[in-house]
Motif scaffolding. Structure first.
Motif, PDB file in Angstrom:
ATOM      1  N   GLU A   1      86.889 -30.265  71.490  1.00  0.00           N
ATOM      2  CA  GLU A   1      87.929 -31.587  71.580  1.00  0.00           C
ATOM      3  C   GLU A   1      87.016 -32.482  72.455  1.00  0.00           C
ATOM      4  N   VAL A   2      85.878 -32.990  72.144  1.00  0.00           N
ATOM      5  CA  VAL A   2      84.861 -33.946  72.777  1.00  0.00           C
ATOM      6  C   VAL A   2      85.386 -35.196  71.895  1.00  0.00           C
ATOM      7  N   ALA A   3      85.281 -36.217  72.781  1.00  0.00           N
ATOM      8  CA  ALA A   3      84.957 -37.448  72.226  1.00  0.00           C
ATOM      9  C   ALA A   3      83.686 -38.215  72.214  1.00  0.00           C
ATOM     10  N   VAL A   4      83.369 -38.665  70.942  1.00  0.00           N
ATOM     11  CA  VAL A   4      81.827 -39.300  70.959  1.00  0.00           C
ATOM     12  C   VAL A   4      82.097 -40.795  70.608  1.00  0.00           C
ATOM     13  N   ARG A   5      81.104 -41.362  71.242  1.00  0.00           N
ATOM     14  CA  ARG A   5      80.728 -42.601  71.049  1.00  0.00           C
ATOM     15  C   ARG A   5      79.328 -43.035  70.266  1.00  0.00           C
ATOM     16  N   VAL A   6      79.314 -43.598  69.298  1.00  0.00           N
ATOM     17  CA  VAL A   6      77.959 -43.929  68.548  1.00  0.00           C
ATOM     18  C   VAL A   6      77.880 -45.476  68.706  1.00  0.00           C
ATOM     19  N   GLU A   7      76.820 -45.971  69.181  1.00  0.00           N
ATOM     20  CA  GLU A   7      76.598 -47.422  69.074  1.00  0.00           C
ATOM     21  C   GLU A   7      75.083 -47.617  68.612  1.00  0.00           C
ATOM     22  N   VAL A   8      74.826 -48.473  67.568  1.00  0.00           N
ATOM     23  CA  VAL A   8      73.683 -48.898  67.004  1.00  0.00           C
ATOM     24  C   VAL A   8      73.709 -50.253  66.575  1.00  0.00           C
ATOM     25  N   ALA A   9      72.541 -50.817  67.206  1.00  0.00           N
ATOM     26  CA  ALA A   9      72.591 -52.351  66.965  1.00  0.00           C
ATOM     27  C   ALA A   9      71.114 -52.719  66.855  1.00  0.00           C
ATOM     28  N   VAL A  10      70.930 -53.835  66.603  1.00  0.00           N
ATOM     29  CA  VAL A  10      69.650 -54.482  66.163  1.00  0.00           C
ATOM     30  C   VAL A  10      69.629 -55.656  67.188  1.00  0.00           C
TER      31      VAL A  10
ATOM     32  N   GLY B   1      61.901 -61.538  66.613  1.00  0.00           N
ATOM     33  CA  GLY B   1      60.461 -61.817  66.529  1.00  0.00           C
ATOM     34  C   GLY B   1      59.990 -60.546  67.057  1.00  0.00           C
ATOM     35  N   ARG B   2      58.766 -60.692  68.027  1.00  0.00           N
ATOM     36  CA  ARG B   2      58.109 -59.531  68.522  1.00  0.00           C
ATOM     37  C   ARG B   2      59.220 -58.546  69.154  1.00  0.00           C
ATOM     38  N   ASP B   3      60.182 -59.292  69.747  1.00  0.00           N
ATOM     39  CA  ASP B   3      61.115 -58.402  70.833  1.00  0.00           C
ATOM     40  C   ASP B   3      62.300 -57.536  70.163  1.00  0.00           C
ATOM     41  N   ARG B   4      62.167 -57.852  68.704  1.00  0.00           N
ATOM     42  CA  ARG B   4      63.328 -57.124  67.910  1.00  0.00           C
ATOM     43  C   ARG B   4      63.434 -55.778  67.961  1.00  0.00           C
ATOM     44  N   ALA B   5      64.214 -54.933  68.155  1.00  0.00           N
ATOM     45  CA  ALA B   5      64.470 -53.553  68.276  1.00  0.00           C
ATOM     46  C   ALA B   5      65.725 -52.944  67.951  1.00  0.00           C
ATOM     47  N   VAL B   6      65.789 -51.768  67.526  1.00  0.00           N
ATOM     48  CA  VAL B   6      66.770 -50.972  67.216  1.00  0.00           C
ATOM     49  C   VAL B   6      67.249 -50.444  68.517  1.00  0.00           C
ATOM     50  N   VAL B   7      68.389 -50.598  68.945  1.00  0.00           N
ATOM     51  CA  VAL B   7      68.949 -49.872  69.998  1.00  0.00           C
ATOM     52  C   VAL B   7      70.290 -48.638  69.637  1.00  0.00           C
ATOM     53  N   VAL B   8      69.949 -47.513  70.135  1.00  0.00           N
ATOM     54  CA  VAL B   8      70.735 -46.426  69.834  1.00  0.00           C
ATOM     55  C   VAL B   8      71.284 -45.832  71.261  1.00  0.00           C
ATOM     56  N   ARG B   9      72.728 -45.586  70.992  1.00  0.00           N
ATOM     57  CA  ARG B   9      73.446 -44.874  72.072  1.00  0.00           C
ATOM     58  C   ARG B   9      74.515 -44.128  71.609  1.00  0.00           C
ATOM     59  N   VAL B  10      74.223 -42.813  71.909  1.00  0.00           N
ATOM     60  CA  VAL B  10      75.296 -41.815  71.736  1.00  0.00           C
ATOM     61  C   VAL B  10      75.848 -41.022  73.092  1.00  0.00           C
ATOM     62  N   GLU B  11      76.881 -41.078  73.109  1.00  0.00           N
ATOM     63  CA  GLU B  11      77.557 -40.673  74.365  1.00  0.00           C
ATOM     64  C   GLU B  11      78.863 -39.635  74.184  1.00  0.00           C
ATOM     65  N   ASP B  12      78.886 -38.626  74.959  1.00  0.00           N
ATOM     66  CA  ASP B  12      80.332 -37.999  74.725  1.00  0.00           C
ATOM     67  C   ASP B  12      80.745 -37.648  76.050  1.00  0.00           C
TER      68      ASP B  12
ATOM     69  N   THR C   1      74.446 -33.501  66.646  1.00  0.00           N
ATOM     70  CA  THR C   1      74.250 -31.934  66.328  1.00  0.00           C
ATOM     71  C   THR C   1      74.277 -31.358  67.777  1.00  0.00           C
ATOM     72  N   ASN C   2      73.642 -32.097  68.756  1.00  0.00           N
ATOM     73  CA  ASN C   2      73.720 -31.580  70.193  1.00  0.00           C
ATOM     74  C   ASN C   2      75.154 -31.420  70.728  1.00  0.00           C
ATOM     75  N   VAL C   3      75.710 -32.353  70.260  1.00  0.00           N
ATOM     76  CA  VAL C   3      77.189 -32.694  70.784  1.00  0.00           C
ATOM     77  C   VAL C   3      77.908 -31.426  70.212  1.00  0.00           C
ATOM     78  N   ARG C   4      77.737 -31.024  68.970  1.00  0.00           N
ATOM     79  CA  ARG C   4      78.348 -30.018  68.342  1.00  0.00           C
ATOM     80  C   ARG C   4      77.942 -28.572  68.894  1.00  0.00           C
ATOM     81  N   LYS C   5      76.901 -28.394  69.128  1.00  0.00           N
ATOM     82  CA  LYS C   5      76.201 -27.256  69.883  1.00  0.00           C
ATOM     83  C   LYS C   5      76.658 -27.190  71.211  1.00  0.00           C
ATOM     84  N   HIS C   6      76.661 -27.983  72.060  1.00  0.00           N
ATOM     85  CA  HIS C   6      76.694 -27.819  73.422  1.00  0.00           C
ATOM     86  C   HIS C   6      77.837 -28.586  74.295  1.00  0.00           C
ATOM     87  N   ALA C   7      78.475 -29.770  73.767  1.00  0.00           N
ATOM     88  CA  ALA C   7      79.380 -30.211  74.479  1.00  0.00           C
ATOM     89  C   ALA C   7      80.670 -29.641  74.610  1.00  0.00           C
TER      90      ALA C   7
END
Length: 398
Positions: free
Chosen positions: A326-335, A339-350, A317-323
């Motif tokens: 003709e913007v290229a966006v990269r979305v990365e979501v990974a697990v 165990g206790r160190d398990r996490a969901v990592v999110v990265r969105v860049e434009d 939404t912020n990309v659409r509002k402010h970027a």
């Protein structure tokens, strides 16, 4: 910081007491010149001036009666004198008052009477003049114009006041309707919270009850199984309690009508990221996405999945509002991790305008994302990207 609103204070108006004193001053001001002229113009002219001006004290509360009283005094003047008096100035004031404070029909009647009175006065004052017809016409037009102007000003004031009153009534009605909508929205939100809490708590309690029954029976024959079952009960209870706390934190910032969907719809999660990216592409954004395999998301709590979804959603939404265009966006979501160190990592860049985009000072997106991620003990970073653009990255413990 938002731009302060301009001064919107309503214009100053006289109160009831101020209006009363204003009318008194008007009457006194119109009668003062008649005092030194009492002996020069005669008592009849001065007395008629008092009768013509005096009723104006009640012109606001009884405009119709005042108009006819002033009319009667002017009619008496035609019978008693053949010249104007100082009290003639009361006539346009009376016409204005009846047009301003009475019903429109009374204003039209006053205008018609003014036309007749203008002609009558012009004839009465023009008797014996060298060019009677021209003098009558000139005086009639002058007197009639003054009366017509007073009527027009009074009518304009009345219509404007009616318009203002209508706006005030409409504003009051809108405020009442808004209060009703807020009450309805609050009721809907309470119902949704109840459903959300039921889903979280009921699931956990049902598992606890089943495991506790099994442990009670196993305790008689196999204490080891009973011990393991009680460990499961404790772990399930802690998980349900944690999820309940997370849900309460999420519900604090949730809107009961997000996306306009039905109240019983399931909350989005990691499995819905494909649809979110597709929606962004449909809106015209060039989005490259790397999303986790469904098998890798097994065991991820619903609250964590919802938070990751909301972070990606707000970042797009912020990309659409402010970027910019003709913007290229990269979305990365990974697990990541286990165990206790398990996490969901999110990265969105434009590669858009990034921090140089104009900000209206009212955005709460980044604050909301940090609050959501903070509920789960995670971290969020957002800022300009090297080479241009903007980056949002989050790590949410799973």
């Amino acid at each position: 910081m938002s731009t302060p609103l301009p001064d919107q204070r309503p214009p100053r108006r006289l109160g009831p007491r101020g209006r009363r004193w204003f009318d008194v001053l008007v009457v006194v001001g119109l009668l003062l010149p008649a005092v030194p002229l009492w002996f020069s113009v005669g008592p009849v002219s001065s007395a008629l001036s008092v009768l013509q001006v005096g009723p104006l004290l009640w012109r606001r509360r009884h405009p119709v009666a005042v108009f006819w009283a002033v009319t009667a005094a002017h009619a008496a003047q035609v019978l008693l004198l053949d010249e104007p008096t100082l009290g003639q100035v009361a006539w346009p004031v009376a016409v204005y008052s009846v047009a301003r404070y009475a019903a429109p029909v009374h204003g039209w009647a006053a205008l018609a009477v003014s036309a007749v009175a203008a002609l009558t006065a012009a004839i009465d004052w023009s008797v014996g003049s060298p060019d009677t017809a021209l003098t009558v016409l000139t005086n009639a037009i002058l007197i009639g114009a003054v009366a017509a102007a007073a009527w027009a000003l009074g009518t304009l004031g009345r219509t404007r006041q009616a318009y203002v009153d209508a706006l005030v009534e409409r504003s009051d009605r809108v405020q009442r309707e808004a209060a009703q909508q807020v009450a309805l929205a609050a009721a809907d939100e309470r119902a949704r919270i109840a459903r959300e809490m039921h889903d979280v708590v009921a699931h956990g309690l049902s598992v606890i009850v089943v495991q506790a029954d099994g442990a009670r029976y196993a305790a008689r024959t196999d204490p080891d199984v009973a011990a393991r079952t009680l460990e499961t009960v404790a772990a399930t209870g802690r998980e349900a309690l944690t999820e309940m706390r997370r849900m309460l934190g999420l519900l604090r910032a949730e809107d009961a009508a997000v996306d306009g969907g039905p109240a019983l719809r399931p909350q989005p999660g990691l499995a819905d990221l494909d649809a979110l990216v597709a929606e962004a592409r449909t809106a015209g954004a060039r989005v490259e996405a790397r999303l986790p395999d469904p098998a890798a998301t097994t065991g991820i709590a619903d609250g964590v999945g919802l938070t990751a979804y909301r972070v990606v959603q707000e970042a797009l939404t912020n990309v659409r509002k402010h970027a910019g265009p003709e913007v290229a966006v990269r979305v990365e979501v990974a697990v990541a991790g286990a165990g206790r160190d398990r996490a969901v990592v999110v990265r969105v860049e434009d590669d858009g305008r990034g921090a140089s985009a104009e900000d209206d000072g009212r955005g709460l997106g980044l604050l909301g994302m940090r609050e959501r991620v903070g509920v789960h003990g995670g971290t969020l970073e957002a800022g300009p990207r090297a080479g241009g653009g903007f980056t949002v990255s989050a790590r949410i413990p799973a």
